[in-house]
Design a protein around this motif. Structure first.
Motif, mmCIF file in Angstrom:
data_model
loop_
_atom_site.group_PDB
_atom_site.id
_atom_site.type_symbol
_atom_site.label_atom_id
_atom_site.label_comp_id
_atom_site.label_asym_id
_atom_site.label_seq_id
_atom_site.Cartn_x
_atom_site.Cartn_y
_atom_site.Cartn_z
ATOM 1 N N ALA A 357 120.838 -23.230 63.908
ATOM 2 C CA ALA A 357 120.942 -23.850 65.218
ATOM 3 C C ALA A 357 119.587 -23.914 65.907
ATOM 4 O O ALA A 357 119.521 -24.137 67.120
ATOM 5 N N ARG A 358 118.517 -23.697 65.135
ATOM 6 C CA ARG A 358 117.132 -23.824 65.609
ATOM 7 C C ARG A 358 116.804 -22.861 66.747
ATOM 8 O O ARG A 358 115.920 -23.115 67.546
ATOM 9 N N GLY A 359 117.557 -21.753 66.846
ATOM 10 C CA GLY A 359 117.313 -20.797 67.914
ATOM 11 C C GLY A 359 117.780 -21.267 69.265
ATOM 12 O O GLY A 359 117.513 -20.610 70.281
ATOM 13 N N GLU A 360 118.503 -22.385 69.310
ATOM 14 C CA GLU A 360 118.984 -22.959 70.561
ATOM 15 C C GLU A 360 120.319 -22.319 70.929
ATOM 16 O O GLU A 360 121.341 -22.583 70.319
ATOM 17 N N TRP A 418 125.687 -31.316 60.812
ATOM 18 C CA TRP A 418 125.047 -32.263 59.896
ATOM 19 C C TRP A 418 125.380 -32.056 58.425
ATOM 20 O O TRP A 418 125.694 -32.990 57.724
ATOM 21 N N ASP A 419 125.262 -30.820 57.934
ATOM 22 C CA ASP A 419 125.420 -30.646 56.489
ATOM 23 C C ASP A 419 125.854 -29.222 56.186
ATOM 24 O O ASP A 419 125.632 -28.307 56.977
ATOM 25 N N VAL A 420 126.468 -29.044 55.009
ATOM 26 C CA VAL A 420 126.885 -27.730 54.540
ATOM 27 C C VAL A 420 126.343 -27.499 53.140
ATOM 28 O O VAL A 420 126.004 -28.430 52.420
ATOM 29 N N ASP A 421 126.247 -26.211 52.794
ATOM 30 C CA ASP A 421 125.827 -25.804 51.451
ATOM 31 C C ASP A 421 124.471 -26.375 51.077
ATOM 32 O O ASP A 421 124.260 -26.870 49.964
ATOM 33 N N VAL A 422 123.524 -26.308 52.031
ATOM 34 C CA VAL A 422 122.148 -26.717 51.787
ATOM 35 C C VAL A 422 121.223 -25.591 52.237
ATOM 36 O O VAL A 422 121.638 -24.669 52.942
ATOM 37 N N THR A 423 119.968 -25.643 51.824
ATOM 38 C CA THR A 423 118.990 -24.674 52.290
ATOM 39 C C THR A 423 118.733 -24.901 53.778
ATOM 40 O O THR A 423 118.503 -26.030 54.217
ATOM 41 N N ILE A 424 118.779 -23.826 54.554
ATOM 42 C CA ILE A 424 118.613 -23.928 56.005
ATOM 43 C C ILE A 424 117.572 -22.921 56.483
ATOM 44 O O ILE A 424 117.097 -22.071 55.728
ATOM 45 N N ALA A 425 117.238 -23.019 57.767
ATOM 46 C CA ALA A 425 116.410 -22.024 58.445
ATOM 47 C C ALA A 425 117.249 -21.401 59.544
ATOM 48 O O ALA A 425 117.798 -22.110 60.382
ATOM 49 N N CYS A 426 117.358 -20.092 59.556
ATOM 50 C CA CYS A 426 118.145 -19.401 60.578
ATOM 51 C C CYS A 426 117.321 -18.232 61.096
ATOM 52 O O CYS A 426 116.954 -17.337 60.321
ATOM 53 N N GLY A 427 117.022 -18.236 62.390
ATOM 54 C CA GLY A 427 116.254 -17.150 62.986
ATOM 55 C C GLY A 427 114.924 -16.917 62.301
ATOM 56 O O GLY A 427 114.480 -15.772 62.186
#
Length: 510
Positions: A357-360, A418-427
């Motif tokens: 959630a981009r820290g939002e 937007w999308d599931v089961d993909v590489t993400i950035a969290c915190g």
């Protein structure tokens, strides 16, 4: 217009594919009979004993020159005209003809075309728009920029399998927004250009009427619907009037869909009971120390804290990505069976849903209904670097959630699912599906799955060592030379450890 054959594609718009929770790697097709063609200002019948007649606004291509083994670069020159189509379908009859759609989409009047033909030579196939209205309300609005498979590719692909003959029609897919229509509804479809000289098909109008001739059970299968078909026909559980509750007895559609979703992705949820027990026993501080020893310094999900004091989560990551809110994107990706709902419906037992959630934190990234769904499916917890709605209710149900705190706002204020089961950035941490997630009062860390066993073993060994050091300090020994241990203390520790192990072995052998 009476084509020799009508070929339709199953899924082709990104908005529709994301709504359905699957993106095909290649186009797939089905045939519709020429007898299904109808003109504008006609009627379409919803047969007696059925409920799920759905419209689908589409761009129809009319072949002008016989095409066989043509390339993508030349394919558009074989198209004579473009017009509007309504690829009507009856979900009540879909189950027994799944894929072929013979009965569900082949009925008389189920392929209205027109009313005007647009000369294909004057338009850019990448700059066409299709819109649909029901009783004057706009329901679909998308362009060919949103296609998974461009229009010339469809012509070229089909031509390598069969000869496309003059007058043949290709139905090129429908965007998100297709839904159920009932007797009395008036559906209008229009195709026009969004670049270059403006051209339009005009509005293709069809009125729904009620049929009164029942199906004969002695001849074949009868119409049948369940929550799966209702949800897909209407576009979402909410639109279909289905309960939002995630209790298993009231979630047939979601369970069926999540089972399908599970088949499409590798099982990354399986931690052995032994490894899970080790990770539950090992504190994140010890695990992170072992990761640092291996050169992994960016394994921390920063800025999140637990909703339950003393909570610990251990599981493999199922990822969900939000992008910043944008009104047009939320319109295509925020409603219906969006990525957020798909993630919570498809989470496996023992998985942790990790949300980018981009820290939002200025809106909720989940609430009590989705948390209940995750808990019902056996999720180990949720980690989000955004906010949580219904914070107290989520805590009361006992689902561990690590977040940036409570916020009452709905999703669309800050995010688009937007999308599931993909590489993400969290915190600040990169998380891939299947990574091991461990969280406790010190925070949340990400462990590559391949390292989890050895990191857990060494963290527990370090915990045992630290506990012994603490005993010595409590007995009055100074920390100098003890923490960390010098050679003398190390020899004493190893000697006592070996003696304890030998005693344990003798006890087990008795």
């Amino acid at each position: 217009m009476r084509p020799g054959k009508i070929v339709a594609i199953h899924l082709n718009y990104i908005s529709r594919a994301d709504q359905r929770g699957r993106r095909p790697d290649a186009p797939s097709y089905f045939f519709k009979p020429a007898s299904s063609v109808a003109a504008t200002d006609g009627v379409v019948e919803r047969p007696a004993g059925t409920e799920l007649l759905a419209f689908e606004g589409e761009i129809a291509l009319v072949i002008g020159t016989a095409a066989r083994h043509v390339g993508v670069d030349e394919a558009w020159s074989y198209v004579a005209s473009v017009t509007a189509s309504n690829d009507l379908g009856l979900y009540d009859l879909r189950a027994n003809d799944k894929g072929s759609n013979v009965r569900s989409k082949g009925r008389d009047g189920y392929t209205p075309l027109g009313p005007k033909l647009i000369d294909a030579s004057i338009v850019d196939p990448a700059a066409l728009r299709v819109r649909a209205w029901v009783n004057g309300e706009l329901r679909q609005d998308d362009t060919t920029e949103g296609l998974l498979f461009p229009l010339p590719q469809l012509v070229a692909d089909l031509s390598q399998h069969l000869t496309l003959e003059p007058g043949d029609v290709i139905l090129t897919g429908t965007p998100a927004g297709s839904s159920v229509i009932v007797p009395g509804d008036v559906v209008e479809i229009e195709v026009d250009t969004v670049a270059g000289p403006h051209a339009t098909s005009g509005r293709l109008r069809t009125t729904v009427v009620q049929g009164d001739v029942p199906f004969d059970p002695a001849l074949g299968s009868l119409p049948a619907v369940d929550d799966v078909q209702r949800e897909e026909a209407w576009g979402s559980r909410e639109a279909a009037g289905l309960p939002r509750s995630a209790e298993p007895s009231r979630s047939l559609s979601a369970d069926a869909r999540s089972a399908t979703e599970a088949k499409r992705r590798p099982d990354t949820s399986a931690l052995s009971p032994e490894l899970r027990a080790k990770l539950e026993a090992a504190p994140t501080a010890g695990l992170s120390s072992q990761l640092r020893k291996r050169g992994l310094h960016s394994c921390f999900i920063d800025g999140v804290s637990a909703n339950l004091p003393g909570a610990k989560i251990v599981g493999t990551a199922k990822t969900l990505r939000f992008v910043p809110a944008r009104e047009d994107l939320f319109k295509t990706h925020g409603g219906g069976y969006n990525a957020q709902k798909r993630a919570f419906d498809a989470v496996r037992e023992g998985e942790v849903i990790v949300i980018e959630a981009r820290g939002e934190a200025g809106t909720g990234t989940l609430g009590d209904i989705l948390a209940l769904r995750a808990k019902t499916r056996g999720a180990a917890g949720v980690v989000t670097d955004g906010g949580v709605r219904d914070f107290d209710a989520v805590a009361e149900m006992g689902l561990p959630v690590f977040s940036r705190g409570a916020h009452p706002s709905v999703l669309g204020r800050r995010h688009v699912p937007w999308d599931v089961d993909v590489t993400i950035a969290c915190g600040g941490a990169t998380v891939q599906p299947g990574d091991v997630i461990v969280g406790d009062g010190d925070g949340v860390i990400v462990i590559p799955a391949a390292l989890a066993e050895e990191v857990a073993d060494e963290a527990l060994a370090q915990e045992e060592e630290d506990a012994w050091i603490a005993q010595q300090v409590a007995a009055g020994h100074p920390v100098d030379g003890l923490f960390p241990m010098n050679t003398a203390w190390r020899q004493r520790y190893e000697s006592e450890r070996a003696a304890r192990a030998a005693l344990s072995d003798r006890s087990e052998s008795k």
